[in-house]
Design a protein around this motif. Sequence first.
Motif, PDB file in Angstrom:
ATOM      1  N   ARG A 150      -9.784  11.335 -16.078  1.00 22.83           N
ATOM      2  CA  ARG A 150     -11.039  11.932 -15.599  1.00 22.83           C
ATOM      3  C   ARG A 150     -12.220  11.421 -16.420  1.00 22.83           C
ATOM      4  O   ARG A 150     -13.273  11.065 -15.871  1.00 22.83           O
ATOM      5  CB  ARG A 150     -10.938  13.453 -15.688  1.00 22.83           C
ATOM      6  CG  ARG A 150     -12.217  14.179 -15.278  1.00 22.83           C
ATOM      7  CD  ARG A 150     -12.045  15.690 -15.459  1.00 22.83           C
ATOM      8  NE  ARG A 150     -13.294  16.394 -15.230  1.00 22.83           N
ATOM      9  CZ  ARG A 150     -13.723  16.795 -14.037  1.00 22.83           C
ATOM     10  NH1 ARG A 150     -12.981  16.554 -12.973  1.00 22.83           N
ATOM     11  NH2 ARG A 150     -14.872  17.427 -13.900  1.00 22.83           N
ATOM     12  N   ALA A 151     -12.052  11.381 -17.742  1.00 21.53           N
ATOM     13  CA  ALA A 151     -13.139  10.921 -18.613  1.00 21.53           C
ATOM     14  C   ALA A 151     -13.495   9.455 -18.327  1.00 21.53           C
ATOM     15  O   ALA A 151     -14.672   9.077 -18.305  1.00 21.53           O
ATOM     16  CB  ALA A 151     -12.739  11.086 -20.073  1.00 21.53           C
ATOM     17  N   ILE A 152     -12.485   8.624 -18.100  1.00 18.33           N
ATOM     18  CA  ILE A 152     -12.727   7.214 -17.806  1.00 18.33           C
ATOM     19  C   ILE A 152     -13.491   7.056 -16.493  1.00 18.33           C
ATOM     20  O   ILE A 152     -14.454   6.278 -16.391  1.00 18.33           O
ATOM     21  CB  ILE A 152     -11.390   6.442 -17.750  1.00 18.33           C
ATOM     22  CG1 ILE A 152     -10.761   6.380 -19.138  1.00 18.33           C
ATOM     23  CG2 ILE A 152     -11.580   5.039 -17.193  1.00 18.33           C
ATOM     24  CD1 ILE A 152      -9.346   5.835 -19.139  1.00 18.33           C
ATOM     25  N   LEU A 153     -13.076   7.799 -15.478  1.00 16.85           N
ATOM     26  CA  LEU A 153     -13.733   7.704 -14.171  1.00 16.85           C
ATOM     27  C   LEU A 153     -15.183   8.173 -14.245  1.00 16.85           C
ATOM     28  O   LEU A 153     -16.082   7.565 -13.635  1.00 16.85           O
ATOM     29  CB  LEU A 153     -12.958   8.522 -13.149  1.00 16.85           C
ATOM     30  CG  LEU A 153     -11.616   7.928 -12.717  1.00 16.85           C
ATOM     31  CD1 LEU A 153     -10.746   8.993 -12.046  1.00 16.85           C
ATOM     32  CD2 LEU A 153     -11.824   6.748 -11.771  1.00 16.85           C
ATOM     33  N   LEU A 154     -15.452   9.224 -14.993  1.00 14.76           N
ATOM     34  CA  LEU A 154     -16.827   9.703 -15.135  1.00 14.76           C
ATOM     35  C   LEU A 154     -17.674   8.700 -15.913  1.00 14.76           C
ATOM     36  O   LEU A 154     -18.872   8.526 -15.619  1.00 14.76           O
ATOM     37  CB  LEU A 154     -16.843  11.065 -15.828  1.00 14.76           C
ATOM     38  CG  LEU A 154     -16.270  12.226 -14.991  1.00 14.76           C
ATOM     39  CD1 LEU A 154     -16.249  13.514 -15.810  1.00 14.76           C
ATOM     40  CD2 LEU A 154     -17.078  12.421 -13.710  1.00 14.76           C
TER      41      LEU A 154
END
Length: 371
Positions: free
Chosen positions: A52-56
Amino acid sequence: MSTPEPSPLAGAPAGAAPSAADLRRWRRYLADERAEAAVYRDVARRRTGEERAILLALAEAEGRHEAHWVRLLGAEADRVPAVSLRTRVLGFFARRFGSVFVLALAQRAEGRSPYEADAHATAAMAADERIHQEVVRGLAARGRARLSGSFRAAVFGANDGLVSNLALVLGIGATGVSATTVLFTGLAGLLAGALSMGAGEYVSVRSQRELLAASVPDPQAHTAVPHLDVDENELALVYRARGMSEQEAAAHAHEVLTGYDPATAAAQASAEPVDEHEEIGSAWGAAASSFAFFASGAIIPVLPYLLGLVGGAAVLVAAVLVGVALLITGAVVGVLSGASPLRRALRQLVIGFGAAGATYALGLAFGTTLA
């Protein structure tokens, strides 16, 4: 310390007003950046933790690129829709088929970035897009690994069902037998092929998993360490068998023997991840996918005969239906592999029709001979 970005109009003649072509191109770039950011945020809502952090973070980077084109376009930026058709299509795929499809499409989109050849895009933006492709490739690889076992069986099953039963139906039909005979031949081919594919996939995957499981180290092997002869140090043979040189193996074995603690070793052994061979899939899952998709593919060439068509009309309808199905399966493989969907679709079509055409020609030859 960050280096200052070049002027937004770097490479353009001083004081030159943007042309109509420039404005159209910038609007397309802006729409694409907004679409990609929206896709990454949409997928992030379905993920947790590091993914999730990478995608954001990717969405935030696309937002910086968006701001660049907004500055260049000025008031013209208001004419670009916030949500493009591409975004809606990707969102549809994400909701219904899983994020791996979306990430595969995003990987391909990042790889086709035109920024390196565009003087109005900065070098940092071009570099970002190249790195984004690798980031998305890494995220998509996890989904591909989860899909690859059952998906491979499904694609092979559907493709085999389409091609083999079309070839069977056309070959038998070309000999001049009745439509009823062709129908029952096609249904028999469907059942026999589906059972054969399911059984074959089960045996194949089961055997492969058993072979790989035999290579996983025994988690209880550490219990023998306290009883080994330090002078003979046969533990070194284990490390040599795993690829260490003789000197490295001896040094590592000596280190293990002299610093061995039963409680620590037991904890490490229990903490080691068990290799589930996720990329292979389960034997039952592969068998079920292969059976179901072979049957779903094999029923398509039989449909015209089930509906009462005969002769050339049945052959034509069967060929068209199978052609459409081959294009769809090829395109899906292309999307998931990050390759051109059109090229993969046409490849499936050519191979499938080539095999069916050869069988049809043989049927015509045999029908002429028997006549």
